[in-house]
Scaffold this active site. Structure first.
Site, PDB file in Angstrom:
ATOM      1  N   ARG A  45       1.185  -1.316   0.102  1.00  0.00           N
ATOM      2  CA  ARG A  45      -0.064  -0.087   0.167  1.00  0.00           C
ATOM      3  C   ARG A  45       0.588   1.197  -0.102  1.00  0.00           C
ATOM      4  NH1 ARG A  45      -3.361   2.313   4.623  1.00  0.00           N
ATOM      5  NH2 ARG A  45      -5.243   3.038   3.428  1.00  0.00           N
ATOM      6  N   HIS A  71       0.297   4.622  -1.885  1.00  0.00           N
ATOM      7  CA  HIS A  71      -0.084   5.836  -1.545  1.00  0.00           C
ATOM      8  C   HIS A  71       1.234   6.814  -1.500  1.00  0.00           C
ATOM      9  CE1 HIS A  71      -3.641   4.795   1.057  1.00  0.00           C
ATOM     10  NE2 HIS A  71      -3.881   4.599   0.272  1.00  0.00           N
ATOM     11  N   ASN A  96      -4.223   8.287   4.987  1.00  0.00           N
ATOM     12  CA  ASN A  96      -2.836   7.976   5.849  1.00  0.00           C
ATOM     13  C   ASN A  96      -3.498   7.768   7.331  1.00  0.00           C
ATOM     14  OD1 ASN A  96      -1.845   7.761   3.472  1.00  0.00           O
ATOM     15  ND2 ASN A  96      -1.172   9.582   2.891  1.00  0.00           N
ATOM     16  N   HIS A  98      -6.528  -5.832  -2.637  1.00  0.00           N
ATOM     17  CA  HIS A  98      -6.916  -6.171  -2.211  1.00  0.00           C
ATOM     18  C   HIS A  98      -6.827  -6.989  -1.242  1.00  0.00           C
ATOM     19  CE1 HIS A  98      -8.786  -1.579  -1.170  1.00  0.00           C
ATOM     20  NE2 HIS A  98      -7.599  -2.062  -1.403  1.00  0.00           N
TER      21      HIS A  98
HETATM   22  C1  HEM Z   1      -9.424   1.354  -5.814  1.00  0.00           C
HETATM   23  C2  HEM Z   1      -9.325   2.334  -4.408  1.00  0.00           C
HETATM   24  C3  HEM Z   1      -8.912   2.399  -3.551  1.00  0.00           C
HETATM   25  C4  HEM Z   1      -9.024   2.603  -2.597  1.00  0.00           C
HETATM   26  C5  HEM Z   1     -10.696   3.021  -2.647  1.00  0.00           C
HETATM   27  C6  HEM Z   1      -8.958   2.000  -1.245  1.00  0.00           C
HETATM   28  C7  HEM Z   1      -8.749   1.805  -0.138  1.00  0.00           C
HETATM   29  C8  HEM Z   1      -8.425   1.933   1.538  1.00  0.00           C
HETATM   30  C9  HEM Z   1      -8.868   1.151   2.368  1.00  0.00           C
HETATM   31  C10 HEM Z   1      -9.489   2.357   3.027  1.00  0.00           C
HETATM   32  C11 HEM Z   1      -7.576   0.743   2.665  1.00  0.00           C
HETATM   33  C12 HEM Z   1      -8.540   0.133   4.450  1.00  0.00           C
HETATM   34  C13 HEM Z   1      -7.512   1.050   5.244  1.00  0.00           C
HETATM   35  C14 HEM Z   1      -7.941   1.367   7.078  1.00  0.00           C
HETATM   36  O1  HEM Z   1      -9.299   1.203   6.743  1.00  0.00           O
HETATM   37  O2  HEM Z   1      -6.852   1.841   7.825  1.00  0.00           O
HETATM   38  C15 HEM Z   1      -7.022   0.125   1.948  1.00  0.00           C
HETATM   39  C16 HEM Z   1      -6.511  -0.667   2.496  1.00  0.00           C
HETATM   40  C17 HEM Z   1      -5.810  -1.726   1.829  1.00  0.00           C
HETATM   41  N1  HEM Z   1      -5.344  -0.609   0.169  1.00  0.00           N
HETATM   42 FE1  HEM Z   1      -6.204   0.130  -0.556  1.00  0.00          FE
HETATM   43  N2  HEM Z   1      -7.500   0.966  -2.084  1.00  0.00           N
HETATM   44  C18 HEM Z   1      -7.877   1.475  -2.956  1.00  0.00           C
HETATM   45  C19 HEM Z   1      -6.874   1.002  -4.378  1.00  0.00           C
HETATM   46  C20 HEM Z   1      -5.241   0.169  -3.294  1.00  0.00           C
HETATM   47  C21 HEM Z   1      -4.177  -0.192  -4.857  1.00  0.00           C
HETATM   48  C22 HEM Z   1      -4.141   0.269  -5.788  1.00  0.00           C
HETATM   49  C23 HEM Z   1      -3.659  -0.721  -3.479  1.00  0.00           C
HETATM   50  C24 HEM Z   1      -2.217  -1.206  -4.510  1.00  0.00           C
HETATM   51  C25 HEM Z   1      -1.602  -1.292  -5.105  1.00  0.00           C
HETATM   52  C26 HEM Z   1      -3.734  -1.002  -2.389  1.00  0.00           C
HETATM   53  C27 HEM Z   1      -3.417  -1.763  -1.483  1.00  0.00           C
HETATM   54  C28 HEM Z   1      -3.721  -2.026   0.163  1.00  0.00           C
HETATM   55  C29 HEM Z   1      -3.834  -3.172   1.295  1.00  0.00           C
HETATM   56  C30 HEM Z   1      -2.722  -3.233   0.665  1.00  0.00           C
HETATM   57  C31 HEM Z   1      -4.104  -2.445   2.020  1.00  0.00           C
HETATM   58  C32 HEM Z   1      -4.029  -3.288   3.192  1.00  0.00           C
HETATM   59  C33 HEM Z   1      -3.255  -2.510   3.931  1.00  0.00           C
HETATM   60  C34 HEM Z   1      -2.696  -2.831   5.062  1.00  0.00           C
HETATM   61  O3  HEM Z   1      -3.318  -4.159   5.907  1.00  0.00           O
HETATM   62  O4  HEM Z   1      -1.512  -2.079   5.919  1.00  0.00           O
HETATM   63  N3  HEM Z   1      -5.732  -0.161  -2.213  1.00  0.00           N
HETATM   64  N4  HEM Z   1      -7.385   0.985   0.822  1.00  0.00           N
END
Ligand code: HEM
Ligand SMILES: *[C@@H]1O[C@H](CO)[C@@H](O)[C@H](O)[C@H]1NC(C)=O
Ligand SMILES: *[C@@H]1O[C@H](CO)[C@@H](O)[C@H](O)[C@H]1NC(C)=O
Ligand SMILES: *[C@@H]1O[C@H](CO)[C@@H](O)[C@H](O)[C@H]1NC(C)=O
Ligand SMILES: *[C@@H]1O[C@H](CO)[C@@H](O)[C@H](O)[C@H]1NC(C)=O
Length: 319
Positions: free
Chosen positions: A63, A67, A95, A194
């Site tokens: 992630r 970001h 973030n 995800h």
């Molecule tokens: C398509 C639009 C996207 C949205 C709206 C989005 C939104 C989010 C949200 C809300 C979370 C949870 C954050 C939290 O609750 O603390 C999350 C987690 C995550 N996102 Fe996305 N995301 C998107 C695309 C992506 C992309 C393109 C990647 C990487 C290529 C990505 C990788 C991740 C990962 C790996 C997590 C888990 C992180 C962890 O467990 O520390 N996301 N995302």
């Protein structure tokens, strides 16, 4: 006069286009071969050991690339700490209280500084660590382009505006990625990230209590750990089936109305991306290839090269 200024404008545009082209052309997969031949193996060792001690760290490091790269390009701006005179991106809405992995990046940086001081950028470490994390959790590999330099600035407001929110609908998701040069297809493939990692209750509460395009057993099962008020930071896996394996189960979940975030389920909700989600849910290899290609493209967003930026000594602050 008009014609001369327009021809000047055209010349300038061509010049700028060439510069933009050169900036990405200067990245190279062998960038550190002579200046720091053990850079990549050093990064991989540190990522493997971090993911071994906590598998979620692989998701957090993946992630970080997203970001970083979506905010003024892949320039390590996301790593800069706030100070009394400097505001970074860490408290931006997407973030704050959520993004993690900075200690691992610090360890990697300190390990590469000890073998090749002042050579390997924090921006390159972020993209290599993202790739190595995906591999560590069973996902595809790809060749990482290298030679990015580190920013001396960050943008809280761009982090707030350019990182997509989980409340977006399909057209909002498509335009957020289109703003960075990605097709809707690439957006769907990159969302497969995800398949690993966790989200906080505050980001999926409205979905599990109020949405109708969700499997009711799945929604109920999440409610005990995410009450209708409070416990905002309680975590649930983004991929309920296999949260620490980089596979295509994210898409199978979507087909079964088991996407955790509102934005996840938007990709399979009767709209234009349904067929692609179906394809990925039955063809893991198609997904893995498209994901890897998307990550390479994301890594090429507006790198600083040549004499722009710097090679930070400490990823958390400018030199
Ligand atoms: C398509 C639009 C996207 C949205 C709206 C989005 C939104 C989010 C949200 C809300 C979370 C949870 C954050 C939290 O609750 O603390 C999350 C987690 C995550 N996102 Fe996305 N995301 C998107 C695309 C992506 C992309 C393109 C990647 C990487 C290529 C990505 C990788 C991740 C990962 C790996 C997590 C888990 C992180 C962890 O467990 O520390 N996301 N995302
Ligand atoms: C650069 O280093 C990598 C990893 O050690 C190696 O596989 C590759 O062949 C090298 N390439 C060149 C052009 O030296
Ligand atoms: C960031 O999160 C902390 C801890 O939850 C909170 O106190 C602070 O107000 C938040 N900052 C912003 C800018 O939202
Ligand atoms: C998507 O969200 C935007 C902004 O909130 C809204 O203007 C638009 O009507 C929505 N589109 C659909 C198809 O719901
Ligand atoms: C569900 O929707 C109702 C009506 O719009 C609203 O009052 C309530 O706060 C929502 N609940 C959650 C958990 O979002």
């Amino acid at each position: 006069m008009a014609s001369s200024s327009s021809s000047f404008g055209t010349t300038l545009s061509v010049f700028l286009l060439v510069l933009v082209g050169m900036a990405s052309a200067q990245l190279s997969s062998t960038y550190y071969n002579t200046s720091c031949p053990n850079a990549l193996s050093t990064i991989k060792s540190a990522v493997d050991s971090a993911v071994d001690s906590e598998s979620r760290m692989g998701a957090s490091l993946l992630r970080l690339q997203f970001h970083d790269c979506f905010v003024n390009g892949c320039d390590a701006s996301v790593l800069l700490d706030d100070t009394s005179t400097f505001t970074g991106e860490k408290t931006a809405a997407p973030n704050n209280g959520s993004i993690r992995g900075f200690d691992v990046i610090d360890t990697i940086k300190s390990n590469v500084e000890s073998i090749c001081p002042g050579v390997v950028s924090c921006a390159d470490i972020v993209v290599v660590a993202a790739r190595d994390s995906v591999v560590a959790l069973g996902g595809p590999s790809w060749t990482v382009q290298l030679g990015r330099r580190d920013s001396t600035t960050a943008s809280l407001s761009t982090a707030n505006s350019d990182i997509p929110a989980p409340t977006l609908n399909l057209s909002g998701l498509i335009s957020s990625f289109s703003n960075k040069g990605f097709t809707a297809k690439e957006m769907v493939a990159l969302s497969g990230a995800h398949t690993i990692g966790q989200a906080r209750c505050t980001n999926f509460r409205a979905r599990i209590y109020n949405e109708t395009n969700i499997d009711s057993t799945f929604a109920s099962s999440l409610q005990s750990n995410c009450p209708s008020t409070g416990s905002d930071n309680n975590l649930s896996p983004l991929d309920t089936t296999s949260p620490t394996t980089f596979d295509n189960a994210y898409y199978t979940n979507l087909v079964n109305n088991k996407g955790l975030l509102h934005s996840d389920q938007q990709l399979y909700n009767g709209g234009s991306t349904d067929s692609q989600v179906s394809t990925y849910s039955t063809s893991s290899s198609t997904f893995l290839t498209d994901f890897a290609n998307g990550m390479v493209k994301m890594g090429n967003l507006s790198p600083l090269t040549g004499t722009s930026g710097e090679i930070r000594t400490n990823c958390r602050k400018t030199n």
